[in-house]
Design an enzyme around this catalytic site. Structure first.
Site, PDB file in Angstrom:
ATOM      1  N   GLU A   1      36.510  34.111  -7.019  1.00 46.11           N
ATOM      2  CA  GLU A   1      37.908  34.281  -7.425  1.00 46.11           C
ATOM      3  C   GLU A   1      38.841  33.700  -6.384  1.00 46.11           C
ATOM      4  OE1 GLU A   1      41.907  36.211  -7.757  1.00 46.11           O
ATOM      5  OE2 GLU A   1      40.539  36.147  -6.071  1.00 46.11           O
ATOM      6  N   GLU A   2      38.514  33.943  -5.119  1.00 48.22           N
ATOM      7  CA  GLU A   2      39.437  33.562  -4.037  1.00 48.22           C
ATOM      8  C   GLU A   2      39.592  32.046  -3.875  1.00 48.22           C
ATOM      9  OE1 GLU A   2      41.433  35.466  -2.636  1.00 48.22           O
ATOM     10  OE2 GLU A   2      40.621  37.493  -2.712  1.00 48.22           O
TER      11      GLU A   2
HETATM   12 CO    CO Z   1      42.720  37.705  -2.736  1.00 45.19          CO
HETATM   13 ZN    ZN Z   2      41.800  39.605  -5.414  1.00 38.84          ZN
END
Ligand code: CO
Ligand code: ZN
Length: 328
Positions: free
Chosen positions: A191-192
């Site tokens: 996600e990051e």
């Molecule tokens: Co984050």
């Molecule tokens: Zn997050």
């Protein structure tokens, strides 16, 4: 639940290197799942129930970290971020590489007139004196190291973003006795670095609706302006962030459910940042989505702080959302 949060936040798993945290989460959810699988990008997909609506809930299990780019002749390691790594949060901090080597982060002396602190001015000191027989190779990955801290209502750790979302998802799964839906709890990867795991897992699941569980910013500390989120005033129901407009029907469903269950909540409009829900919304022909956020101070620092009451209320809200039929 606090010991679960400690276990999750003390695990080192930056984006792309989620196998350690996946094992920890898998051990928690395996007894609670009707079906469990891992897809090609490493997302852990946990199904509960069948029939009704196909609902996807995403909490990302990766965290920010660093990756070595260069070892200089004196043994200092230069690096770049995995995800949003802010130089102002780094000096004095510690990292641990995957081969076990610890390091401290320092910054070159800066001209006082220079306001910006670029990542290129930071380096990691692993105690080496030259680049010969150095314990770190280019491309080696490290996570930030800082132990979990229990202040009572307030909990502090590295990687609250988004291990706290993972903890909420696990506890909601545990508390959900029955559901009329086919629910996919997805512990997503990467996600990051751009919601990559949510993109492929949502494509594979093809949900009818969904939401993410993630941290959001805060507005209740000195000098923090223009954002009205407070720790301890309830989980936030996202209306907008910089990557997504939540589907108003999902927002309505969440608000009506919170009010019916007499749970505190906050209305969230986040000016910077987005979540896995953005990727879910845009997959295939599109999915109605929203997001439940945990207000979190000092996001992307080694001491991210949440309020335990918000965490517990987020669990209750999600259990209420998933226990009953959904009519958008
Ligand atoms: Co984050
Ligand atoms: Zn997050």
């Amino acid at each position: 639940m606090k010991s679960l949060i400690q276990k999750l936040t003390d695990t080192f798993s930056p984006s792309g290197y989620e196998s350690a945290i996946r094992d920890v989460i898998r051990a928690e959810v395996e007894p609670l799942a009707d079906e469990i699988r891992v897809d090609a990008l490493g997302n852990l997909i946990v199904r509960k129930g069948s029939g009704g609506k196909k609902i996807m809930i995403a909490a990302h299990m990766d965290e920010i970290g660093i990756i070595a780019t260069h070892i200089d002749e004196n043994g200092f390691v230069r690096f770049t971020g995995i995800g949003g790594v802010y130089p102002r949060n780094l000096p004095g901090g510690r990292v641990r590489f995957f081969n076990g080597t610890p390091g401290v982060i320092a910054m070159e002396p800066m001209d006082k007139s220079t306001e910006s602190q670029p990542l290129e001015k930071c380096y990691i000191d692993v105690g080496a004196t030259s680049n010969k027989n150095h314990p770190i190779k280019i491309g080696d990955v490290a996570a930030f190291e800082r132990p979990f801290l229990d202040m009572g209502d307030r909990l502090v750790a590295k990687s609250m973003d988004d291990r706290i979302g993972c903890a909420v998802a696990i506890e909601a799964l545990r508390a959900l006795k029955s559901t009329p839906h086919e629910i996919y709890f997805v512990f997503t990867t990467q996600e990051e670095v751009g919601t990559r795991g949510a993109e492929t897992s949502a494509y594979g699941i093809d949900p009818e609706l969904g939401f993410s569980i993630d941290v959001t910013a805060w507005g209740d500390t000195p000098g923090q302006k223009g954002f009205s989120m407070n720790l301890g005033k309830g989980p936030a129901i996202k209306i907008k962030d910089s990557g997504m407009l939540s589907d108003p029907r999902i927002v309505n469903w969440m608000i009506k459910t919170a009010e019916k269950a007499k749970l505190p909540y906050q209305r969230e409009v986040l000016l910077g940042g987005s979540t896995d829900a953005r990727a879910m919304q845009l997959v295939r022909a599109g999915v109605p989505v929203g997001c439940i956020s945990i207000p979190c101070r000092y996001v992307h620092s080694p001491s991210e702080m949440v309020d335990f009451n918000d965490v517990q209320n987020a669990v209750k809200l999600i259990v209420n959302l998933l226990s009953n039929p959904v009519d958008l």
